[in-house]
Design a protein around this motif. Structure first.
Motif, PDB file in Angstrom:
ATOM      1  N   MET B   1       0.844  -1.197   0.000  1.00 59.59           N
ATOM      2  CA  MET B   1       0.000   0.000   0.000  1.00 59.59           C
ATOM      3  C   MET B   1       0.880   1.248   0.000  1.00 59.59           C
ATOM      4  SD  MET B   1      -2.967  -1.105   2.673  1.00 59.59           S
ATOM      5  CE  MET B   1      -4.518  -1.720   2.031  1.00 59.59           C
ATOM      6  N   THR B   4       1.051   7.128   2.967  1.00 61.23           N
ATOM      7  CA  THR B   4       0.244   8.349   2.912  1.00 61.23           C
ATOM      8  C   THR B   4       0.320   9.039   4.263  1.00 61.23           C
ATOM      9  OG1 THR B   4      -1.726   7.215   3.717  1.00 61.23           O
ATOM     10  CG2 THR B   4      -1.387   7.225   1.328  1.00 61.23           C
ATOM     11  N   ALA B   5      -0.430  10.124   4.393  1.00 59.07           N
ATOM     12  CA  ALA B   5      -0.441  10.835   5.671  1.00 59.07           C
ATOM     13  C   ALA B   5      -0.966   9.929   6.784  1.00 59.07           C
ATOM     14  CB  ALA B   5      -1.306  12.093   5.564  1.00 59.07           C
ATOM     15  N   TYR B   6      -1.894   9.032   6.443  1.00 61.28           N
ATOM     16  CA  TYR B   6      -2.509   8.179   7.458  1.00 61.28           C
ATOM     17  C   TYR B   6      -1.641   6.973   7.835  1.00 61.28           C
ATOM     18  CZ  TYR B   6      -7.255  10.115   7.910  1.00 61.28           C
ATOM     19  OH  TYR B   6      -8.346  10.888   8.207  1.00 61.28           O
ATOM     20  N   ARG B   7      -0.790   6.501   6.930  1.00 61.94           N
ATOM     21  CA  ARG B   7      -0.076   5.257   7.211  1.00 61.94           C
ATOM     22  C   ARG B   7       1.198   5.191   6.394  1.00 61.94           C
ATOM     23  NH1 ARG B   7      -4.657   1.705   4.454  1.00 61.94           N
ATOM     24  NH2 ARG B   7      -4.609   2.737   2.434  1.00 61.94           N
ATOM     25  N   VAL B  26      -3.091   1.761   9.828  1.00 61.84           N
ATOM     26  CA  VAL B  26      -4.502   1.982  10.151  1.00 61.84           C
ATOM     27  C   VAL B  26      -5.243   0.683   9.894  1.00 61.84           C
ATOM     28  CG1 VAL B  26      -4.646   4.468   9.702  1.00 61.84           C
ATOM     29  CG2 VAL B  26      -4.875   2.850   7.799  1.00 61.84           C
ATOM     30  N   GLY B  27      -6.386   0.547  10.520  1.00 67.04           N
ATOM     31  CA  GLY B  27      -7.174  -0.654  10.254  1.00 67.04           C
ATOM     32  C   GLY B  27      -8.243  -0.866  11.302  1.00 67.04           C
ATOM     33  N   TRP B  28      -8.788  -2.079  11.261  1.00 67.84           N
ATOM     34  CA  TRP B  28      -9.909  -2.460  12.120  1.00 67.84           C
ATOM     35  C   TRP B  28      -9.404  -3.418  13.207  1.00 67.84           C
ATOM     36  CZ3 TRP B  28     -10.285  -1.051   7.159  1.00 67.84           C
ATOM     37  CH2 TRP B  28     -11.343  -0.203   6.794  1.00 67.84           C
ATOM     38  N   ARG B  46      -7.003  -4.315   4.314  1.00 65.18           N
ATOM     39  CA  ARG B  46      -7.159  -5.182   3.138  1.00 65.18           C
ATOM     40  C   ARG B  46      -5.903  -6.005   2.869  1.00 65.18           C
ATOM     41  NH1 ARG B  46      -8.166  -2.405  -2.496  1.00 65.18           N
ATOM     42  NH2 ARG B  46      -6.416  -3.577  -3.351  1.00 65.18           N
ATOM     43  N   GLU B  70     -13.678  -4.125  15.855  1.00 62.89           N
ATOM     44  CA  GLU B  70     -14.042  -3.371  14.642  1.00 62.89           C
ATOM     45  C   GLU B  70     -13.928  -1.861  14.799  1.00 62.89           C
ATOM     46  OE1 GLU B  70     -14.182  -4.982  11.806  1.00 62.89           O
ATOM     47  OE2 GLU B  70     -13.864  -6.797  12.986  1.00 62.89           O
ATOM     48  N   VAL B  72     -11.967   1.515  14.406  1.00 64.24           N
ATOM     49  CA  VAL B  72     -10.986   1.915  13.384  1.00 64.24           C
ATOM     50  C   VAL B  72      -9.923   2.759  14.063  1.00 64.24           C
ATOM     51  CG1 VAL B  72     -10.658   3.025  11.147  1.00 64.24           C
ATOM     52  CG2 VAL B  72     -12.857   1.988  11.708  1.00 64.24           C
ATOM     53  N   LEU B 104      -9.940   6.421  15.198  1.00 63.39           N
ATOM     54  CA  LEU B 104     -10.536   7.142  14.068  1.00 63.39           C
ATOM     55  C   LEU B 104     -12.047   6.982  14.044  1.00 63.39           C
ATOM     56  CD1 LEU B 104      -7.894   6.157  11.367  1.00 63.39           C
ATOM     57  CD2 LEU B 104      -8.134   8.367  12.504  1.00 63.39           C
ATOM     58  N   ASN B 105     -12.536   5.871  14.554  1.00 68.07           N
ATOM     59  CA  ASN B 105     -13.983   5.683  14.637  1.00 68.07           C
ATOM     60  C   ASN B 105     -14.256   4.491  15.545  1.00 68.07           C
ATOM     61  OD1 ASN B 105     -16.638   6.325  14.161  1.00 68.07           O
ATOM     62  ND2 ASN B 105     -16.555   5.987  11.940  1.00 68.07           N
TER      63      ASN B 105
END
Lengths: 582, 582
Positions: B1, B4-7, B26-28, B46, B70, B72, B104-105
């Motif tokens: 992958m 990026t700014a996130y990972r 990042v992830g679940w 993913r 689950e 995030v 994040l969530n």
């Protein structure tokens, strides 16, 4: 083209290097010219055009002579150099001496010329679309379309996007336009809707963890087809998780750059960015055609000191058109346009080599304008509190068009960002400017309830030559924020649940931050191919009234089928089976 | 992958080579395990799964411990080697020491386990499809689907096929199944139909000179969804001009070979061919599963001399199942199946190490059968004049299944060709076996009027492991031959013109010889991915009753919209505007 039992080469592939070889080609007879000693036939297939010939003493002479336009033939013989080459044709240096001819199919005389420049009116060409599509220019456009999609897919794949198909038979959701609906037979009284876009489905794919998705998606809108719209159209539909707006700009600018480089061989460079507020004040449009550098400049402060009565207390904008020269009639027209769009005044100044003139010369000295060179200047006055910027855009467009100014460059790209989240409809009700799932600008979230019209969205468009080619946004990814927006739009908790319950629920199961965009493929390919209309870049388009003139669709159903459909639709849906168990 | 700014990396990408680096993922949250001194979190995206941890003295310890399934999150820290590696996981040698955590969530507790082996029943998983799609096995299947399409597109492109989109709102044409219809608003009383396939449109593209076309085409059939069918499905739809059946076999065998090589790393070798007549006599099916070599052999001549009364004057077929051993109950079942399918008798012989037994031993000596080794033999008697070969197939399938025989190989491919052009429906009326546009075998054209059921078609299927994966044919390309077939099917000149006038007209303007095929993509991907159902390889499938349990579609329309649709439909179409001019 592959060598097969029917042919050794495509018509358009033959070159001096093939001279002397035994060649077999197939194709359509473009025309037959009998010069007495020789008969010549232009044969056309998807690869191009080849000249066939036979001398009068050949047994094929009479056969070739008897061919009609658009007959399908197979010709075999030896290739030779032409005595008088045709430089306009890629195969213009060679011709095929026909030694064996097979007629594969005959043709009636076509109802119009099958040439790039045809004599067929569009209605006739749509009726016989399979003949219209034989014109080389149409074949090149559809080839270009396929090439664009190939480059797009390769690029997105290389950036980690997964192509996923989403369903076409979905549920009606309010996204502005009217849905096409499909009556359900198995659950009478209910309907599917055809998607206006896969918007919610791609958001659900992000919630499902697919990270980067794309799809070349067919979309449907049952609109009144004013102008150049189609009932069904194709989007390059993309969505990404864990992404910033900056990253989205970089990825999709990269895609656009790749398409121009691979398809047209053009390096497009950096794409500038302007906020919605900036483009509206400079160009009076959220999709300005920046092939023209002409921009409005606010001159309110200056204008207040000039003693012009209709500028008092108004915002005044100035546009300078170097070399521009307008007639009285044109200026009248622009004044009408300006007023229709809500401007309060339009005045002009014309500077020529020896003179400068304006109806405003009675208020101030035109020399104080310090205009450089010749040209035309325009002032538009707008209401201070509700400035109708659209009038600036309408006047700019009219001036550029009416003065027949040539574009300063062939391509102009622009990102427009910071769109408003909400807008007011004609009745003053708040509605989503883009769609209700857009993420507000983080600095403006507190204003959702108090000053919704001041809330900027994390939404953006890519504008090419004055067309909106891409539109997108970051999306709300928490149910709380999404519900605040629904509430601002006037949805009660119950109404929001009824319409978007599955989305609110999905957001409550770990939705990642996400956003995306969609390209209008048809319009983009139209620009890339130099087509004049969306119909130029679709194989089987519909008319503006939604008709397929070739298939004669839509059509009546036979009475039994129609009665059946009426029965399904009329059913009370509460009588339908309540379970969907497999 | 991409970083990026996130990972900086995907969870599944981290390896010992990254040890010591500062990593952001990042992830679940898959699960949280608190071991007292340490808390461990499995994080999933993913790309895979990564173990995060924090020791009890870390400020992140409590934060990690508080995470729910689950949720995030974004986690940042240094990667280190695990003390006890997990060989089952690609990232099993490493783990991330979390030094910074961002939620994040959040997520509600999911209604089923998000694992390859889940506890969720299918109805629940379809209702929460976005959670079901998070299961790694579903992500792998959709990735495989995208990979298949990528290989298919690359291959077809390399063979000169042009990807062209055809419309979805077309005209209802009779192709067997029931059409989904879409009421037209702009022309009340008329309807569009959603395509069951782009059959006629791709033929028109050949007439338009596009030479080689393909499309990954969404198709629609409003059927009663017995078993594993979907209201919408995807075809790899192809058509070629100037092509022989042999060339079609070669091109599409090449495509299949490429998919197996690229996607599964399997070389499949040559694909055998059998005629329809041969497969029916050997396997009793036009889509035999040739992972099993068991084939019927006609032994009528031998049988006539054996004095078995129920063999007299009948065709007798023999199937030998090495190592097979059947119970009385199984044989009873097979006899029922055989009779239901129109067979007149079924008898068996069982050979074991020391014995051989059969109810037929009273008629002839079983030793004369000279059976090699142990096993089970079956004789099926069929009517001489109307042999019900389907019974042979049904019995073969039942025997293979009931005896639980393992396949002899993982993949078996077969071309079936020379299908009949016509067949009789239940009322004895002639109908098209495939569709009415198929080209008859050149040797059989004279029989169209006199002996239509004896006419072979230039039609073919590709069968993989007992599934029809591809179906295709050469097509009629002259209006005269096409009309003879319409006439044989009972169409008057007028009826044919009314239904297929545009096709007959198009064929009269220089149609090239052409043919093609379509792959059932969903079913093929199901086989390739080891899925059990079409729903395993579609992102958002429908139930067998045509419902999308997540979107709750189809759904009632709101009353005003429904009333409007009823008005359009009820309109007399003759009152509709008669012109479609732009």
């Amino acid at each position: 083209m592959e060598s097969t039992a029917y042919r050794t080469h495509g018509c358009g592939e033959l070159r001096p290097q093939h001279v002397g070889q035994r060649i077999k080609v197939v194709g359509w007879v473009r025309r037959v010219r009998d010069l007495g000693h020789f008969v010549f036939v232009d044969l056309r297939d998807r690869s191009g055009i080849l000249q066939l010939y036979a001398p009068v003493q050949s047994p094929c002479y009479a056969e070739l002579k008897a061919l009609g336009r658009e007959w399908v033939i197979q010709a075999e013989g030896h290739l030779r150099l032409r005595e008088s080459p045709n430089p306009a044709l890629p195969t213009g240096q060679v011709e095929l001496k026909v030694e064996k001819l097979v007629v594969l199919n005959r043709s009636q005389v076509p109802p119009f010329l099958i040439e790039d420049e045809t004599d067929g009116q569009e209605e006739l060409r749509l009726r016989y679309r399979y003949l219209d599509l034989r014109r080389p220019i149409m074949q090149r456009r559809l080839e270009l379309r396929a090439e664009v999609l190939h480059v797009v897919r390769s690029y997105l794949r290389s950036r980690g996007f997964l192509e996923i198909e989403t369903p076409m038979l979905i549920r009606s959701t309010p996204e502005g336009a009217r849905d096409f609906v499909v009556p359900s037979r198995l659950r009478p009284g209910t309907f599917y809707a055809l998607p206006q876009s896969p918007q919610l489905l791609k958001q659900l794919l992000m919630i499902a963890g697919y990270d980067r998705y794309f799809q070349i998606a067919r979309c449907f809108r049952d609109e009144d087809y004013r102008g150049d719209r189609q009932a069904e159209f194709t989007q390059i539909d993309c969505e990404l998780s864990f992404v910033t707006q900056e990253e989205i700009f970089a990825i999709f600018a990269g895609l656009v750059r790749e398409v121009y480089a691979q398809v047209l061989g053009i390096e497009i460079g950096e794409i500038p960015r302007l906020s919605y507020a900036e483009v509206m004040q400079r160009y009076g449009s959220d999709k300005p055609d920046l092939r023209y550098s002409h921009a409005w400049e606010e001159v309110t402060d200056w204008a207040q000191g000039q003693g012009v009565p209709f500028w008092a207390g108004r915002k005044v904008f100035w546009l300078w058109v170097p070399q521009g020269k307008a007639s009285r009639k044109q200026i009248d027209r622009w004044q009408t346009i300006a007023k229709e769009q809500g401007a309060l005044s339009l005045a002009t100044v014309q500077k020529e080599r020896d003179s400068i003139s304006s109806s405003l010369s009675k208020f101030f000295s035109l020399e104080t304008l310090s205009l450089e060179g010749e040209g035309l200047g325009l002032w538009v006055g707008l209401d201070k509190d509700k400035p109708a910027y659209a009038a600036l855009g309408a006047v700019r467009n009219a001036v550029l068009r009416d003065l027949n100014l040539p574009p300063e460059k062939p391509w102009a790209f622009l990102w427009v960002k910071d769109f408003p989240l909400f807008e007011e409809d004609a009745e003053g009700r708040l509605q989503a400017a883009h769609h209700p799932f857009v993420l507000p600008h983080p600095e403006d979230i507190d204003k959702i309830e108090e000053a919704p019209l001041a809330v900027r969205a994390q939404a953006y468009d890519l504008v090419i030559n004055g067309y909106e080619i891409l539109s997108g946004s970051l999306r709300c990814h928490t149910p709380e924020l999404q519900m605040r927006i629904f509430r601002a739009l006037g949805f009660s908790e119950e109404a929001a649940q009824a319409k978007f319950g599955f989305l609110l629920e999905a957001l409550s199961y770990g939705a990642p931050p996400h956003g995306g965009c969609a390209f209008g493929l048809d319009r983009w390919v139209m620009l890339l191919s130099g087509g004049q209309s969306l119909r130029d870049v679709m194989a089987f388009p519909k008319t503006t009234s939604g008709a397929d003139l070739m298939l004669q669709a839509p059509a009546p159903l036979d009475p039994a089928q129609k009665a059946e459909v009426l029965r399904w639709i009329s059913a009370d849906e509460s009588s339908a089976p309540s379970t969907f168990v497999e």
